[in-house]
Design an enzyme around this catalytic site. Structure first.
Site, short mmCIF file in Angstrom:
data_model
loop_
_atom_site.label_atom_id
_atom_site.label_comp_id
_atom_site.label_asym_id
_atom_site.label_seq_id
_atom_site.Cartn_x
_atom_site.Cartn_y
_atom_site.Cartn_z
CB THR A 47 -0.90 0.00 1.26
OG1 THR A 47 -1.69 -1.18 1.23
CG2 THR A 47 -1.81 1.22 1.28
CG HIS B 40 -0.77 0.61 -4.34
ND1 HIS B 40 -0.74 0.28 -5.67
CD2 HIS B 40 -1.09 -0.54 -3.68
CE1 HIS B 40 -1.02 -1.01 -5.82
NE2 HIS B 40 -1.23 -1.54 -4.62
CB CYS C 278 -20.24 0.68 14.43
SG CYS C 278 -18.75 -0.27 14.09
CB ILE D 205 0.13 -10.78 2.23
CG1 ILE D 205 0.44 -9.43 2.90
CG2 ILE D 205 -0.94 -11.53 3.00
CD1 ILE D 205 -0.74 -8.49 2.98
CG LEU E 99 -5.69 -10.40 1.83
CD1 LEU E 99 -6.37 -9.98 3.11
CD2 LEU E 99 -4.27 -10.84 2.11
CB ILE F 49 -9.70 -11.96 4.23
CG1 ILE F 49 -10.16 -13.41 4.09
CG2 ILE F 49 -8.73 -11.80 5.40
CD1 ILE F 49 -10.79 -14.01 5.29
#
Lengths: 356, 356, 356, 356
Positions: free
Chosen positions: D49, D52, D105, D184, D271, D296
């Site tokens: 991430t 990115h 929540c 991962i 995922l 997931i």
């Protein structure tokens, strides 16, 4: 808040190590920590546990701290809060979870605080809600939906015990046997019916309670003293026995009979607390049957609370035959008498306002 | 087939209601119905149950029919079949499930024949496999993969007990306590390791078996007579106790200690069969813990068999320290002696061919 | 049986690769193998699949064998049986599972024959039940309880589809959205209500069917063409969306809208069959939601059948608004017209006796 | 704490809406609320991430706030804490959960904060850990066991993604297919092996990563470009296909191939995040198969964290081939280059101390 903390309040306390409770008029208002809220209690339910403490049986004498304010079922309004409280507002109508998890053990950190090893229980380990004010960590506060009346909001705790038992066992489309219909057992009848149970069978020693169980949706009831009932239960469930046992009596004989009635492959959820060792025929009761046995403790935080709210708002539960009396806290002795005599089932006490 | 049925065979039978078995040389070859296959047994494992029958203890005397051919663990070759047999071929190397479900009850019709209420058990209710020939319904036949040696194929039945227990409990990533490492307990150690268990703890009264358990993957072992072991077990599992209990001893004290060690929210799978009532402290052992207790009976048909095959073919199990002896059936008394003395663990007997 | 096999029978068959079916008067009575029973069909339900075959759409043209007897939902009486049949008696009133598992694959041998890879389907792969006689393996026969009327017994198969979907998803105490209320969708409404669902929401393009859904227990219904319905659905479920989606339309838009409405952590059970590829926004529809999606095929053998029987005998299902018509098989064209026009929902055809 | 708050720190920030990051030397130390702790970061992992965000792709441009400090994988020491912090001590070595649930929540209050609808993510929505200091609510802090080295502690977050995927799918005793072995995916290989998986199959476009997958325990690997791999995968799993699919690529073709390979009754855990719509053949991929598909998201709080710790302390995971580089944060551009070129897999950056 300063003003409040200077003020004293009315509280029903265990002041001596003997039967009875004392209604104290000048109890200090409890301390409010940075994560806590202070709640002005308006209604509080009397639990079977409170009756044990009132009667000061051997369990109470070993477990309960003398000097404590009793009670753990309630509804009220938030009137003060600590600095780190962040989602609760002054004025919110709330109930609360009376099991205070330690917050740092594995069960607490994995959504299983109901089985925290270091739990403190309201009205047993710490000051409870039979008082004009009670303090709770915000984490334990449950906001009450405006569609739910006070006398029902006051008994979310035992409703939650019954709900947790029924939902853990899984009754949808399955035949269910409930052994013991005290307060929680009766709640389990109406919940099981709403949750989609098939045939519901109930046994108890008290014929008045069996009649209420029928009113709440039980298909067949048995006097516990008629020891042919496990055979009848089998006959009424395709000769196989009920698929689910909800054990709510804590009596050895009921537990044994319940297991013997249970169908092969069935599920037994145990909530009732036997006072001594329980002898089981493990091979025939559990092993050869391929049975699943679940220990049920408290309520899931807060999955069970959502379920209780959800069933109530959908109008699926019938609690009128269960919450039989509403009395002022000053009449607490009458409340315990109603329970002892069997004339009352769930008694809710009201607390007088303290001028806030 | 006619020829076969005229022929007689060697069989190890319970001919009298007293200790011992008899090797009968002229037992009739069993009948083969339209759905049955006839199997020429080549290898057969001796089970603890067979030892009970051999020793003629009170359980056997009450349960086993005198006159029966004993044995229920085996591998062999199909040599005849009934007219309605459709997927099994003459010559197939097979083992078989010794629990014969009734086929028409709810458990049987829902994939749960292992908990059929009307089960017949090979070598107990009907003639077993300690013989040159055994008959089984085709439904109960399990084809043995060519990659699996005979002495392992002969013990699929007890491996299945261990597998069912381990997989029902769910050990992947969880700490595991095994109380009792007889044959099946030892099998459970190697299976638990292969199935992804975290820390594996084992207790037993026999130090030789504890040593084998270590060899098979146990991380820590405890002498059962050292009653501090539940405390040690807690300490070795982050001070919380093991997440899974596999009870394989059937001894009251081990069961009680096992439950007391079990972590809150843990799972106990019970396979060992106590010979009398077992007294439990239900509140502390199960209820407050929120424990899940599973009764384990036989093997799932045939999910467990697939799992056994799968683990074996992947080379994940170590059975060499468990299947210790291979002897001709004529030496069966030596086989029982090896078990009794503790020198042998799993004994596999070979059957002489009968000229087919 | 010889007499029977010489006789011919009436059967509704797909005799040509074009729209329509043919009522053949002299079809040979089907063969009965050693494990089979022959059933004299008395009532048979018309399925949406039969309508596809009748209309000969592209799916049918690719899948169905010309020359086959159609139909797979029925009730009748056993009038003959093979030599290896053992629990079924001549005269038994029975329905049957139309998915014939291969019996030897892993799903078949683990209680999951509903997902057998080599399944044969009655009325599609092999001759079906729109005939005076149908043959089934005894394994597939389901004895009908005397308390269940013929026209309901005839539709156990689609009731089973609905039941399997509802029970796999798990609706007890959860809010439920049903997208598409054709025959099976409507059955799912009454089943979900009986199985303990919370708020039930339904969407469809047909307002008549929405009205029936309300009658059967739906709390709120939405016209599928009003694309604000997912927002409304959220609002009606505590602003979180329904916890369960039962997808029974097979339409891409409904599937997408259904997923978008689904609550985080919710369960979607997919039964409806899209005719082409379905494009999903996997991250937002499934992944970030932590959703569980279940593919639903047929009925569990025979867990689902027990559930259907159990709910029916407990009087919990309302099928009157669903089984709308009972007509003689000779009027089969009218039956399909009733379905096509939407005037009828489930049509049950009666078969004339053949003089047995 | 006052002193600290006056001080400025080094932080790797997204200062402009274009590719690249900026190492800022005088970023203010983040604010510490009453429930928060301030952590001096020592090691931080670079996530896909982060790449990115570095490359400023269309996802980042739409999602990430310009001006933010990046990074969400880390380990460090607590150096300050708010007044309502109660279980964390100054000096504790900690990592932390980067998903900040809203806390009020339903998912947050039922142990499912990983699917909170109002989550804030560290380094995306709020200032992250590529800095000398990071603030986290105490609730999100995870104490690191002394037996776990820093460079591993720094990557608990992605290890948790892999762990959550593997444990949700349930691999014990089942064959597993992993599509996509980025960071991962590779972690999932070693975890699946440790968690008791049967045959492990892996596919990817990068042969170097396939080689590492083999080193970590994969039994067979396939080049994703060889489109016969789903057939090979079936052949290697008893001609039935893998029982579990762990989808970690986010590529449409891999997802489709993965579903087509999956065994009937299998489980697919998703995922990987596709960047656009994904078209599936729902009937054949999911419905007829009776497949279970799990979305997931993140890690379970904190069940997954316990599992990661537990596997690590038991010595069951091999992460050496995955955590390939440790570099000072000043060399962050080299870190991204190592990822882009494929020479590095997981890059951990070290932060210089700030004189506390």
């Amino acid at each position: 808040m300063t003003a409040l903390l200077d003020r004293s309040m009315l509280a029903l306390r265990k002041t001596h190590a003997r039967p009875g409770l004392e209604l104290c008029l000048h109890t200090p208002v409890p301390h409010v920590g940075p994560r806590d809220v202070l709640i002005a209690v308006t209604h509080a339910g009397i639990c079977g546990t409170d009756r044990h403490i009132y009667e000061w049986d051997s369990w109470s004498a070993n477990r309960v701290k003398v000097g404590i304010t009793t009670g753990h079922e309630f509804v009220g309004r938030v009137i003060a809060k600590g600095d780190a409280v962040w989602r609760t507002q002054i004025g919110d109508r709330v109930s609360g979870e009376g099991h205070l998890g330690c917050g740092s053990c594995e069960p607490c950190r994995t959504g299983n605080a109901h089985i925290c090893e270091h739990v403190d229980i309201l009205g047993i380990d710490i000051d409870g809600c039979f008082a004009q004010y009670v303090t709770l960590p915000e984490e334990n506060v449950w906001p009450i939906h405006k569609g739910i009346p006070d006398k029902i909001a006051a008994v979310f705790d035992p409703l939650g015990n019954a709900m947790h038992t029924v939902m853990a066992a899984g009754v949808s489309g399955r035949s269910v046997l409930i052994t013991g219909v005290g307060i929680i057992g009766l709640m389990a009848v109406t919940i099981a019916r709403a949750a989609g149970a098939g045939t519901i069978l109930v046994t108890d020693v008290d014929s008045r309670r069996l009649a209420i169980a029928k009113e709440l949706g039980a298909d067949h009831t048995f006097e516990a003293t008629d020891h042919t009932w496990p055979e009848q239960a089998k006959r009424l469930t395709h000769n196989q026995g009920p698929q689910v046992l909800l054990e709510m009596s804590g009596h050895q004989r009921a537990i044994q009979d319940g297991f013997s009635a249970l169908r092969n492959g069935g599920t037994a959820a145990l909530l009732g607390l036997p006072s001594g060792p329980t002898c089981l025929d493990l091979p025939n009761d559990i092993i050869f049957k391929g049975a699943t046995v679940l220990g049920i403790n408290g309520r899931k935080m807060y999955e069970t609370w959502y379920q209780v709210e959800s069933f109530l708002l959908a109008g699926r539960l019938d609690l009128d035959p269960i919450v039989t009396h509403e009395i002022p806290i000053e009449d607490y002795e009458k409340g315990f008498e109603l329970m002892q005599s069997g004339q009352g089932i769930k008694i809710v006490m009201t607390l007088p306002p303290n001028g806030d």
